[in-house]
Design a protein around this motif. Structure first.
Motif, short mmCIF file in Angstrom:
data_model
loop_
_atom_site.label_atom_id
_atom_site.label_comp_id
_atom_site.label_asym_id
_atom_site.label_seq_id
_atom_site.Cartn_x
_atom_site.Cartn_y
_atom_site.Cartn_z
N LEU A 168 0.83 -1.21 0.00
CA LEU A 168 0.00 0.00 0.00
C LEU A 168 0.87 1.26 0.00
N GLY A 169 2.00 1.21 0.71
CA GLY A 169 2.91 2.35 0.71
C GLY A 169 3.51 2.61 -0.66
N VAL A 170 3.93 1.54 -1.34
CA VAL A 170 4.47 1.68 -2.69
C VAL A 170 3.40 2.19 -3.65
N ALA A 171 2.19 1.66 -3.51
CA ALA A 171 1.08 2.10 -4.38
C ALA A 171 0.80 3.58 -4.18
N ASP A 172 0.81 4.03 -2.93
CA ASP A 172 0.53 5.44 -2.66
C ASP A 172 1.60 6.33 -3.29
N ALA A 173 2.86 5.94 -3.17
CA ALA A 173 3.94 6.73 -3.77
C ALA A 173 3.79 6.79 -5.29
N LEU A 174 3.50 5.65 -5.91
CA LEU A 174 3.31 5.64 -7.36
C LEU A 174 2.15 6.54 -7.78
N GLU A 175 1.06 6.47 -7.03
CA GLU A 175 -0.10 7.31 -7.36
C GLU A 175 0.23 8.79 -7.21
N GLN A 176 1.00 9.13 -6.19
CA GLN A 176 1.40 10.53 -6.03
C GLN A 176 2.26 11.02 -7.19
N LEU A 177 2.96 10.08 -7.84
CA LEU A 177 3.77 10.42 -9.00
C LEU A 177 2.97 10.37 -10.30
N GLY A 178 1.68 10.06 -10.20
CA GLY A 178 0.82 10.05 -11.38
C GLY A 178 0.77 8.73 -12.11
N VAL A 179 1.19 7.64 -11.46
CA VAL A 179 1.19 6.32 -12.08
C VAL A 179 -0.07 5.57 -11.68
N GLN A 180 -0.72 4.95 -12.65
CA GLN A 180 -1.86 4.09 -12.33
C GLN A 180 -1.35 2.78 -11.74
N VAL A 181 -1.92 2.37 -10.63
CA VAL A 181 -1.40 1.20 -9.92
C VAL A 181 -2.55 0.42 -9.30
N ARG A 182 -2.36 -0.89 -9.20
CA ARG A 182 -3.31 -1.76 -8.51
C ARG A 182 -2.54 -2.65 -7.55
N VAL A 183 -3.10 -2.84 -6.36
CA VAL A 183 -2.54 -3.78 -5.38
C VAL A 183 -3.40 -5.03 -5.39
N GLN A 184 -2.73 -6.19 -5.50
CA GLN A 184 -3.43 -7.47 -5.41
C GLN A 184 -2.81 -8.29 -4.28
N THR A 185 -3.67 -8.90 -3.48
CA THR A 185 -3.19 -9.67 -2.33
C THR A 185 -3.52 -11.16 -2.48
N ALA A 186 -2.63 -11.99 -1.97
CA ALA A 186 -2.82 -13.44 -2.07
C ALA A 186 -3.74 -13.99 -0.99
N ILE A 187 -4.02 -13.19 0.04
CA ILE A 187 -5.05 -13.54 1.01
C ILE A 187 -6.10 -12.45 0.96
N SER A 188 -7.34 -12.82 1.13
CA SER A 188 -8.45 -11.91 0.88
C SER A 188 -8.51 -10.78 1.90
N MET A 189 -8.49 -9.56 1.41
CA MET A 189 -8.75 -8.37 2.21
C MET A 189 -9.37 -7.33 1.27
N GLN A 190 -10.58 -7.66 0.81
CA GLN A 190 -11.17 -6.96 -0.32
C GLN A 190 -11.47 -5.50 -0.04
N GLU A 191 -11.58 -5.11 1.25
CA GLU A 191 -11.78 -3.69 1.53
C GLU A 191 -10.51 -2.88 1.32
N VAL A 192 -9.37 -3.57 1.22
CA VAL A 192 -8.07 -2.91 1.13
C VAL A 192 -7.48 -2.99 -0.27
N ALA A 193 -7.64 -4.15 -0.92
CA ALA A 193 -7.01 -4.38 -2.22
C ALA A 193 -7.74 -5.48 -2.96
N GLU A 194 -7.43 -5.60 -4.25
CA GLU A 194 -8.01 -6.67 -5.05
C GLU A 194 -7.45 -8.02 -4.62
#
Length: 239
Positions: free
Chosen positions: A83-109
């Motif tokens: 989530l930290g890496v995703a936030d930094a990328l988004e602040q730089l204007g990069v489209q990003v998606r986080v996917q998790t191997a254990i379900s936490m659907q409120e947080v990430a795909e």
């Protein structure tokens, strides 16, 4: 510079996100790492990232704790880093998606292979969290598995040293650095590139690994553009 690879998997250790603090997330450090990722993404390189969690939790140093529970805690640590890496990328204007191997659907795909590939094809950076979702498997093994699943051209393993040595260069000033290695060299000599499960998976799926230093984050762009940095591990070093 022109990119050498079309689709890469970048493995980031948790420690690399901590900066000089040695623990937690130093957001300025994360931004410095993410800037060359943005540059390469704008070149058209499809980038997936696997993050470790050692800046928050190291399961192997958890003493008498149950190994399965300790590894689950490590998976949660990788989710924080993703989530930290995703936030930094988004602040730089990069489209990003986080996917998790254990379900936490409120947080990430949830991790879905076809969806991850579609994101990459659309130019989005995909950050994979929670390792493989299974205890007893390292995030290096997760990087090998995800690279095979998304058919990455190479794994870029960003580390705190500038390649693979025959012994610890911090202990032995005469340690020899390798420019290239075969997977059999890594396995037979027990070189600390990746754990044996990860190295075997890369060998079996014909995925080379480049081990390089993240001291200068611009090395990410240099490696993607084919410059000779770090150590390349591949099937046959004679070709």
């Amino acid at each position: 510079m022109q990119p050498k690879y079309k689709r890469v998997l970048l493995k980031l250790s948790g420690e690399s996100l901590a900066g000089n603090e040695g623990h937690g997330i130093d957001f300025d450090t994360v931004l410095r790492i993410c800037r060359p990722i943005k540059t390469c993404s704008l070149m058209g390189v499809q980038i997936a990232i696997v993050v470790g969690g050692g800046n928050f939790w190291r399961g192997r140093s958890s003493g008498q704790m149950d190994r399965t529970r300790a590894d689950h805690m490590g998976m949660l640590a990788t989710a924080i880093n993703a989530l930290g890496v995703a936030d930094a990328l988004e602040q730089l204007g990069v489209q990003v998606r986080v996917q998790t191997a254990i379900s936490m659907q409120e947080v990430a795909e949830p991790y879905i292979r076809n969806r991850a590939v579609r994101h990459l094809e659309k130019g989005r950076v995909v950050v994979f969290a929670c390792g493989t979702g299974n205890p007893f498997f390292s995030t290096d093994t997760a990087a090998s598995l995800r690279a095979a699943e998304i058919e990455a051209d190479i794994i870029l393993k960003a580390t705190m040293v500038d390649g693979v040595y025959d012994s610890d260069p911090k202990v032995n000033p005469n340690a020899k650095k390798f420019d290239t290695l075969s997977f059999m060299d890594v396995l037979n000599k027990d070189l600390k590139v990746m754990d044996s499960t990860a190295a075997s998976m890369c060998r079996d799926n014909h995925i080379p690994i480049c081990v390089f230093s993240l001291d200068d984050p611009e090395n990410i762009e240099r490696v993607i553009c084919g410059q000779s940095i770090g150590t390349i591990v591949k099937e046959d070093t004679t070709v």
